[in-house]
Design a protein around this motif. Structure first.
Motif, PDB file in Angstrom:
ATOM      1  N   ASP A   1       0.823  -1.392  -0.052  1.00 15.29           N
ATOM      2  CA  ASP A   1      -0.073   0.021  -0.015  1.00 15.29           C
ATOM      3  C   ASP A   1       0.902   1.387   0.134  1.00 15.29           C
ATOM      4  OD1 ASP A   1       0.925   0.040   2.650  1.00 15.29           O
ATOM      5  OD2 ASP A   1      -1.026  -0.446   3.580  1.00 15.29           O
ATOM      6  N   GLY A   2       2.144   1.031   0.032  1.00 19.81           N
ATOM      7  CA  GLY A   2       3.011   2.321  -0.139  1.00 19.81           C
ATOM      8  C   GLY A   2       3.180   3.161   1.073  1.00 19.81           C
ATOM      9  N   LEU A   3       2.572   2.456   2.519  1.00 20.71           N
ATOM     10  CA  LEU A   3       2.585   3.224   3.728  1.00 20.71           C
ATOM     11  C   LEU A   3       3.758   2.725   4.592  1.00 20.71           C
ATOM     12  CD1 LEU A   3      -1.341   3.097   4.297  1.00 20.71           C
ATOM     13  CD2 LEU A   3       0.085   5.276   3.543  1.00 20.71           C
ATOM     14  N   LEU A   4       4.172   3.556   5.366  1.00 22.92           N
ATOM     15  CA  LEU A   4       5.139   3.185   6.396  1.00 22.92           C
ATOM     16  C   LEU A   4       4.524   2.457   7.724  1.00 22.92           C
ATOM     17  CD1 LEU A   4       7.182   6.618   6.527  1.00 22.92           C
ATOM     18  CD2 LEU A   4       7.638   4.396   5.425  1.00 22.92           C
ATOM     19  N   LYS A   5       4.827   1.248   7.920  1.00 26.43           N
ATOM     20  CA  LYS A   5       4.037   0.615   9.222  1.00 26.43           C
ATOM     21  C   LYS A   5       5.180   0.410  10.301  1.00 26.43           C
ATOM     22  CE  LYS A   5       0.471  -0.100   6.496  1.00 26.43           C
ATOM     23  NZ  LYS A   5      -0.023  -1.346   6.011  1.00 26.43           N
ATOM     24  N   LEU A   6       4.767   0.740  11.329  1.00 26.32           N
ATOM     25  CA  LEU A   6       5.637   0.750  12.670  1.00 26.32           C
ATOM     26  C   LEU A   6       5.888  -0.760  12.886  1.00 26.32           C
ATOM     27  CD1 LEU A   6       6.306   2.217  15.137  1.00 26.32           C
ATOM     28  CD2 LEU A   6       4.443   1.540  16.392  1.00 26.32           C
ATOM     29  N   VAL A   7       7.204  -1.236  12.938  1.00 22.37           N
ATOM     30  CA  VAL A   7       7.919  -2.535  13.452  1.00 22.37           C
ATOM     31  C   VAL A   7       8.343  -2.595  14.664  1.00 22.37           C
ATOM     32  CG1 VAL A   7       8.174  -3.399  10.954  1.00 22.37           C
ATOM     33  CG2 VAL A   7       9.935  -2.125  12.115  1.00 22.37           C
ATOM     34  N   ALA A   8       8.588  -1.188  15.510  1.00 17.97           N
ATOM     35  CA  ALA A   8       9.125  -1.365  16.791  1.00 17.97           C
ATOM     36  C   ALA A   8       9.246   0.155  17.291  1.00 17.97           C
ATOM     37  CB  ALA A   8      10.828  -1.640  16.944  1.00 17.97           C
ATOM     38  N   CYS A   9       9.277   0.267  18.785  1.00 15.95           N
ATOM     39  CA  CYS A   9       9.209   1.747  19.332  1.00 15.95           C
ATOM     40  C   CYS A   9       9.347   1.286  20.581  1.00 15.95           C
ATOM     41  CB  CYS A   9       7.749   2.265  19.144  1.00 15.95           C
ATOM     42  SG  CYS A   9       6.428   1.570  19.968  1.00 15.95           S
ATOM     43  N   GLN A  10       9.841   2.380  21.000  1.00 15.87           N
ATOM     44  CA  GLN A  10      10.455   2.680  22.794  1.00 15.87           C
ATOM     45  C   GLN A  10      10.308   3.893  23.253  1.00 15.87           C
ATOM     46  OE1 GLN A  10      14.049   0.480  23.677  1.00 15.87           O
ATOM     47  NE2 GLN A  10      14.812   2.373  24.908  1.00 15.87           N
ATOM     48  N   GLY A  11       9.305   3.878  24.325  1.00 14.27           N
ATOM     49  CA  GLY A  11       9.239   5.273  25.082  1.00 14.27           C
ATOM     50  C   GLY A  11       8.373   6.041  24.425  1.00 14.27           C
ATOM     51  N   ILE A  12       7.374   5.600  23.748  1.00 14.49           N
ATOM     52  CA  ILE A  12       6.270   6.218  23.088  1.00 14.49           C
ATOM     53  C   ILE A  12       4.932   6.137  23.985  1.00 14.49           C
ATOM     54  CG2 ILE A  12       4.725   6.591  20.990  1.00 14.49           C
ATOM     55  CD1 ILE A  12       7.763   7.342  20.562  1.00 14.49           C
ATOM     56  N   PRO A  13       4.531   7.365  24.224  1.00 16.97           N
ATOM     57  CA  PRO A  13       3.189   7.240  25.078  1.00 16.97           C
ATOM     58  C   PRO A  13       2.185   6.509  24.270  1.00 16.97           C
ATOM     59  CG  PRO A  13       4.162   9.353  25.011  1.00 16.97           C
ATOM     60  CD  PRO A  13       4.954   8.383  23.835  1.00 16.97           C
ATOM     61  N   GLU A  14       1.388   5.689  25.014  1.00 15.87           N
ATOM     62  CA  GLU A  14       0.344   4.681  24.653  1.00 15.87           C
ATOM     63  C   GLU A  14      -0.719   5.623  23.917  1.00 15.87           C
ATOM     64  OE1 GLU A  14      -0.678   1.088  23.820  1.00 15.87           O
ATOM     65  OE2 GLU A  14       0.911   1.635  25.166  1.00 15.87           O
TER      66      GLU A  14
END
Length: 71
Positions: free
Chosen positions: A38-51
């Motif tokens: 679809d040409g979109l960026l998909k989150l694969v990992a995060c740290q310290g991001i507010p819920e």
């Protein structure tokens, strides 16, 4: 820094992100991949991001926001 395997798991992505954050002395960060379907960026990992931000950062159009502009 350890190289990612050919087919990284969610744990592999998180470990990679944690290494990058440590190398740059950061406490928060995200890692997105371009989904060719679809040409979109998909989150694969995060740290310290507010819920509360999680729904907003799951999928990002290329060119939008910091991650989209970097892509």
């Amino acid at each position: 820094m350890t190289a990612l395997p050919t087919q990284p798991t969610a744990a592999d992505w998180l470990t990679f992100l944690q290494q990058v954050l440590a190398d740059f002395g950061c406490v928060t960060g995200t890692l997105h991949r371009l989904d060719p379907a679809d040409g979109l960026l998909k989150l694969v990992a995060c740290q310290g991001i507010p819920e509360v931000l999680m729904p907003v950062i799951q999928t990002i159009p290329v060119g939008k926001g910091v991650a989209g502009a970097a892509a």
